[in-house]
Design a protein around this motif. Structure first.
Motif, PDB file in Angstrom:
ATOM      1  N   TYR A  69       0.863  -1.180   0.000  1.00 15.17           N
ATOM      2  CA  TYR A  69       0.000   0.000   0.000  1.00 15.17           C
ATOM      3  C   TYR A  69       0.896   1.225   0.000  1.00 15.17           C
ATOM      4  N   GLU A  70       0.310   2.365  -0.304  1.00 13.50           N
ATOM      5  CA  GLU A  70       1.060   3.617  -0.347  1.00 13.50           C
ATOM      6  C   GLU A  70       1.263   4.130   1.075  1.00 13.50           C
ATOM      7  N   TYR A  71       2.467   4.001   1.581  1.00 15.20           N
ATOM      8  CA  TYR A  71       2.804   4.434   2.943  1.00 15.20           C
ATOM      9  C   TYR A  71       2.843   5.955   2.998  1.00 15.20           C
ATOM     10  N   ASP A  72       2.210   6.517   4.012  1.00 18.69           N
ATOM     11  CA  ASP A  72       2.198   7.969   4.202  1.00 18.69           C
ATOM     12  C   ASP A  72       3.056   8.311   5.409  1.00 18.69           C
ATOM     13  N   PRO A  73       4.275   8.822   5.195  1.00 14.40           N
ATOM     14  CA  PRO A  73       5.156   9.125   6.327  1.00 14.40           C
ATOM     15  C   PRO A  73       4.617  10.219   7.247  1.00 14.40           C
ATOM     16  N   ARG A 125      -1.273   8.188  12.607  1.00 16.32           N
ATOM     17  CA  ARG A 125      -1.275   6.815  13.128  1.00 16.32           C
ATOM     18  C   ARG A 125      -1.092   5.869  11.943  1.00 16.32           C
ATOM     19  N   VAL A 126       0.108   5.322  11.832  1.00 17.54           N
ATOM     20  CA  VAL A 126       0.495   4.510  10.689  1.00 17.54           C
ATOM     21  C   VAL A 126      -0.422   3.301  10.512  1.00 17.54           C
ATOM     22  N   GLY A 127      -0.779   2.619  11.597  1.00 19.28           N
ATOM     23  CA  GLY A 127      -1.634   1.443  11.498  1.00 19.28           C
ATOM     24  C   GLY A 127      -3.001   1.765  10.930  1.00 19.28           C
ATOM     25  N   ARG A 176      -8.386  -5.419  12.346  1.00 20.34           N
ATOM     26  CA  ARG A 176      -7.742  -6.546  11.663  1.00 20.34           C
ATOM     27  C   ARG A 176      -6.327  -6.220  11.199  1.00 20.34           C
ATOM     28  N   VAL A 177      -5.947  -4.954  11.269  1.00 20.32           N
ATOM     29  CA  VAL A 177      -4.589  -4.538  10.908  1.00 20.32           C
ATOM     30  C   VAL A 177      -3.853  -4.281  12.216  1.00 20.32           C
ATOM     31  N   LEU A 178      -2.903  -5.155  12.513  1.00 17.75           N
ATOM     32  CA  LEU A 178      -2.214  -5.093  13.797  1.00 17.75           C
ATOM     33  C   LEU A 178      -0.942  -4.278  13.695  1.00 17.75           C
ATOM     34  N   LYS A 179      -0.662  -3.536  14.742  1.00 16.91           N
ATOM     35  CA  LYS A 179       0.585  -2.769  14.776  1.00 16.91           C
ATOM     36  C   LYS A 179       1.565  -3.460  15.700  1.00 16.91           C
ATOM     37  N   GLN A 215       8.790  -3.707   5.934  1.00 18.57           N
ATOM     38  CA  GLN A 215       9.068  -2.498   5.159  1.00 18.57           C
ATOM     39  C   GLN A 215       7.862  -1.579   5.278  1.00 18.57           C
ATOM     40  N   ARG A 216       8.121  -0.301   5.191  1.00 18.55           N
ATOM     41  CA  ARG A 216       7.018   0.649   5.166  1.00 18.55           C
ATOM     42  C   ARG A 216       6.207   0.391   3.897  1.00 18.55           C
ATOM     43  N   GLY A 217       4.895   0.262   4.051  1.00 16.97           N
ATOM     44  CA  GLY A 217       4.029   0.016   2.907  1.00 16.97           C
ATOM     45  C   GLY A 217       3.898  -1.448   2.531  1.00 16.97           C
TER      46      GLY A 217
END
Length: 157
Positions: free
Chosen positions: A23-27, A31-33, A46-49, A132-134
């Protein structure tokens, strides 16, 4: 972006079935998760950090739903400790070998005790960071304690 990371290699070596999702990671995301969940079109629980912390001064890894905050007292209790605090980002990167925003609970440079929020085990499939990010990995959450020795415990507030 390569699909081969220490995390994917660790899962493959453990014989765990998984799929890789980019997915397109947004720096700049607050909240990244939650940003990952939205980008993947998945429910945030369902998306765990992956969080790196210290319990009584010793490093641990916590895996919790992205729409919840870890409760420090519960985290300490999961490891039979007295106190817990979040690890500084630079220390987490040095310990795991991953960049913040891309820390996976699998294939870390140094294995540390790990706990997963017990409610996550009720899901058929969850996403965790792929190293990796994304990059997210979708897998059966039951494989995390079964193959990696993580403890299942109440970790969120």
């Amino acid at each position: 972006m390569s699909q081969a990371t220490p995390a994917t290699r660790a899962l493959t070596a453990a014989g765990i079935a998984f799929t890789v999702h980019r997915y397109e990671y947004d720096p700049g995301a607050e909240r990244v998760g939650l940003q990952a969940a939205e980008a993947l079109g998945e429910a945030p629980h369902r998306v765990l950090k992956t969080l790196m912390a210290l319990v009584d001064g010793k490093p641990v890894c916590a895996i919790v739903p992205s729409d919840h905050e870890v409760a420090m007292k519960k985290l300490a209790a999961a490891f039979r400790g007295k106190s817990a605090e979040m690890m500084k980002p630079a220390e987490a990167e040095r310990l795991t070998g991953y960049k913040v925003g891309g820390i996976s609970p699998f294939g870390q440079r140094r294995a540390v005790p790990t706990a997963i929020e017990q409610s996550a085990l009720q899901e058929d499939l969850v996403y965790v960071n792929g190293g990796q990010r994304g990059l997210q990995i979708r897998l059966d959450p039951g494989a995390i304690p079964a193959r990696f020795g993580a403890v299942a415990a109440p970790l969120v507030a």
